[in-house]
Design an enzyme around this catalytic site. Structure first.
Site, PDB file in Angstrom:
ATOM      1  N   GLY A 247      16.553  27.260  73.871  1.00 49.47           N
ATOM      2  CA  GLY A 247      17.037  27.284  72.492  1.00 49.47           C
ATOM      3  C   GLY A 247      18.233  28.200  72.327  1.00 49.47           C
ATOM      4  CB  ALA A 248      19.714  30.774  71.278  1.00 48.66           C
TER       5      ALA A 248
ATOM      6  CG  HIS B 195      25.557  28.047  74.068  1.00 49.76           C
ATOM      7  ND1 HIS B 195      25.957  27.281  75.137  1.00 49.76           N
ATOM      8  CD2 HIS B 195      24.677  28.952  74.574  1.00 49.76           C
ATOM      9  CE1 HIS B 195      25.375  27.720  76.235  1.00 49.76           C
ATOM     10  NE2 HIS B 195      24.573  28.722  75.932  1.00 49.76           N
ATOM     11  CB  ALA B 196      29.827  24.396  73.088  1.00 48.18           C
TER      12      ALA B 196
ATOM     13  CG  HIS C  98      22.166  24.966  75.481  1.00 45.61           C
ATOM     14  ND1 HIS C  98      22.399  26.115  74.775  1.00 45.61           N
ATOM     15  CD2 HIS C  98      21.372  25.324  76.525  1.00 45.61           C
ATOM     16  CE1 HIS C  98      21.769  27.128  75.349  1.00 45.61           C
ATOM     17  NE2 HIS C  98      21.144  26.676  76.416  1.00 45.61           N
TER      18      HIS C  98
ATOM     19  CB  VAL D  57      30.846  24.866  77.905  1.00 48.65           C
ATOM     20  CG1 VAL D  57      31.703  24.787  76.648  1.00 48.65           C
ATOM     21  CG2 VAL D  57      30.476  23.463  78.384  1.00 48.65           C
TER      22      VAL D  57
ATOM     23  NE  ARG E 230      19.456  37.365  77.991  1.00 48.82           N
ATOM     24  CZ  ARG E 230      18.806  36.547  78.829  1.00 48.82           C
ATOM     25  NH1 ARG E 230      19.480  35.698  79.576  1.00 48.82           N
ATOM     26  NH2 ARG E 230      17.494  36.583  78.920  1.00 48.82           N
TER      27      ARG E 230
END
Ligand code: PAF
Length: 302
Positions: A31-32, A34-35, A37, A176, A187
């Site tokens: 999770g958390a 970002h581009a 993922h 990325v 993080r």
């Protein structure tokens, strides 16, 4: 987007996809999102009939004193990101479901898990290998997608998939980056402005060292000196390791000399930036590989 909460329900849906003759691509995450993922989801979408994601902050890969309790968990935003990326199903895992009472089975990849992050994070790759083996057993995807930023993790997962005959193709996807070159990471949100400036030194150092190798330098010491020259002067940045290794075996180079005839070289860094642990790497293809620039720490955009 179908959101599943239990392992049995998730397995059932994925089995339906396969039974209908559809290929399944899978990107496990904590999770958390970002581009980075999102790029994994997009590739799963492109290459497979169904794109499956998972969101599970896996407690067994965190050591004592690491950031498990404060790891970001923006679930609603994450589900929206999965929806936007065109995922078909996302499994949102709970520790009690993934590791029910009495759980006692572990997957351990040996040599690949020992150096680099394995040294400072004992048990980390055992936790990663175990949860990924479980997730692969639940989803049973045709292809699974992982980011190059966690290169050692990806190599460990490739090995476990091969050693356990899981019949899944592991795809390692390019890192990325932020416009300043910093590798995307969940993080990064811990970093303040000064931390961001210090962290951007990591890809700069990797690129400088990569240029030296491309120019023919074979001394590991000189290549690493070039890398640490960019990192070391910053009081906000504490190097945990900065190493050159064989990208397949993760072994060090004999006589501290980069190989001729050529092999793929991994330059890897872990550093603490104002308390936040960051990793990044650069993959340098064999020098005789024509027109193939080093992958992993490209020039920043813009
Ligand atoms: O890279 C990650 O986010 C995690 O290590 C993974 C592969 C999802 C396993 O928990």
């Amino acid at each position: 987007l179908r959101v599943t909460r239990g392992t049995v329900e998730t397995a059932r849906w994925c089995e339906r996809y396969r039974a209908a003759g559809l290929s399944v691509g899978f990107a496990p995450t904590m999770g958390a999102l970002h581009a980075g993922h999102v790029s994994l989801f997009a590739r799963a979408r492109r290459e497979c009939d169904r794109a499956v994601a998972s969101i599970f902050v896996n407690p067994t890969q965190f050591g004592p004193g690491e950031d498990l309790s404060r790891y970001p968990r923006p679930l609603e935003a994450d589900l929206e990101a999965c929806r936007q990326a065109g995922c078909d199903l996302v499994f949102v895992g709970e520790a009690a479901d993934v590791y029910p009472p009495g759980y006692e089975t572990w997957v351990e990849v040996e040599d690949l898990a020992r150096p680099l992050c394995g040294r400072s994070r004992p048990g980390h790759f055992r936790g990663v290998a175990t949860v990924v083996a479980k997730l692969l057993a639940i989803v049973r995807p045709h292809r699974a997608y992982f980011g190059q930023k966690d290169f050692q993790q990806a190599r460990v997962i490739e090995r476990l998939a091969r050693d356990l005959d899981l019949g899944v193709e592991i795809r390692i996807c390019e890192t990325v980056r932020e416009p300043d070159g910093l590798a995307m990471s969940s993080r990064n949100r811990y970093l303040d402005a000064a931390g961001r400036r210090a962290a951007a030194r990591i890809p700069r150092g990797l690129r400088a060292a990569g240029r030296l190798v491309a120019g023919g330098e074979t001394s590991v010491a000189r290549v690493l000196a070039e890398l640490t020259r960019e990192l070391a002067p910053d009081p906000d940045l504490e190097i945990e390791y900065a190493e050159a290794r064989d990208a397949e075996s993760l072994a060090e180079f004999p006589a501290a000399t980069l190989p001729r005839p050529p092999r793929r070289i991994l330059l890897a860094v872990a550093a603490r930036v104002r308390g936040t642990r960051l990793i990044d790497n650069l993959l340098i293809p064999p020098l005789d590989a024509e027109h193939s620039p080093a992958r992993g720490a490209e020039e920043p955009r813009g």
